[in-house]
Design a protein around this motif. Sequence first.
Motif, PDB file in Angstrom:
ATOM      1  N   ASP A  95       3.569   5.273   0.922  1.00 60.45           N
ATOM      2  CA  ASP A  95       4.922   4.753   0.780  1.00 60.45           C
ATOM      3  C   ASP A  95       4.963   3.250   0.541  1.00 60.45           C
ATOM      4  OD1 ASP A  95       7.777   5.209   0.827  1.00 60.45           O
ATOM      5  OD2 ASP A  95       7.775   4.105   2.728  1.00 60.45           O
ATOM      6  N   SER A  96       4.083   2.495   1.167  1.00 64.44           N
ATOM      7  CA  SER A  96       4.187   1.042   1.131  1.00 64.44           C
ATOM      8  C   SER A  96       3.095   0.356   0.322  1.00 64.44           C
ATOM      9  CB  SER A  96       4.149   0.495   2.557  1.00 64.44           C
ATOM     10  OG  SER A  96       5.203   1.023   3.300  1.00 64.44           O
ATOM     11  N   ILE A  97       1.904   0.851   0.396  1.00 59.86           N
ATOM     12  CA  ILE A  97       0.785   0.114  -0.177  1.00 59.86           C
ATOM     13  C   ILE A  97       0.516   0.493  -1.623  1.00 59.86           C
ATOM     14  CG2 ILE A  97      -1.670  -0.367   0.079  1.00 59.86           C
ATOM     15  CD1 ILE A  97      -1.263  -0.101   3.074  1.00 59.86           C
ATOM     16  N   VAL A  98       0.705   1.734  -1.978  1.00 54.61           N
ATOM     17  CA  VAL A  98       0.432   2.160  -3.351  1.00 54.61           C
ATOM     18  C   VAL A  98       1.666   1.839  -4.199  1.00 54.61           C
ATOM     19  CG1 VAL A  98      -0.176   4.097  -4.830  1.00 54.61           C
ATOM     20  CG2 VAL A  98      -1.075   3.981  -2.507  1.00 54.61           C
ATOM     21  N   PRO A  99       1.624   0.785  -4.986  1.00 60.13           N
ATOM     22  CA  PRO A  99       2.838   0.381  -5.712  1.00 60.13           C
ATOM     23  C   PRO A  99       3.264   1.384  -6.786  1.00 60.13           C
ATOM     24  CG  PRO A  99       1.022  -1.128  -6.178  1.00 60.13           C
ATOM     25  CD  PRO A  99       0.548  -0.150  -5.164  1.00 60.13           C
ATOM     26  N   GLU A 100       2.349   2.126  -7.352  1.00 63.02           N
ATOM     27  CA  GLU A 100       2.717   3.091  -8.375  1.00 63.02           C
ATOM     28  C   GLU A 100       3.637   4.178  -7.830  1.00 63.02           C
ATOM     29  OE1 GLU A 100      -0.989   1.107  -9.469  1.00 63.02           O
ATOM     30  OE2 GLU A 100      -0.431   2.239  -7.716  1.00 63.02           O
TER      31      GLU A 100
END
Length: 129
Positions: A95-100
């Motif tokens: 939810d937060s770290i993977v920008p894609e």
Amino acid sequence: VAFGSIGKSPSATFSAAVALAIGIGLQNFPEGLAVSLPMHREKRTKMNSFFWGQMSGAVEPIGGFLGAAMVEYAEWFLPYALAFAAGAMVYVVVDSIVPEAQVRGNGKYSSWGAVIGFVLMMVLDVALG
């Protein structure tokens, strides 16, 4: 928890607990950097940034000792607590770290899709051995 569970099962050995402790210790380096580098970029002194980076991991030995002491009393609850913690970590990463995962406003759908996919893979792993 790993040190507190030594002897409870064949896989709970001292060497396995040491390996886990080393892995957690290695994980602390980027965690400390994630605290220290932004502080240094914001014009804090190197020593102050280093200190707060160290403090970010200082609570872990305390939690480790408490976990080892409490494993005897909370043994029945550990699988549920560890499963919840693992799920929370996967959700935060997706939810937060993977920008894609946040492209075009579909962040929540992609996050839940990843969680459901993870659960499906875990079920298949257990069911198929």
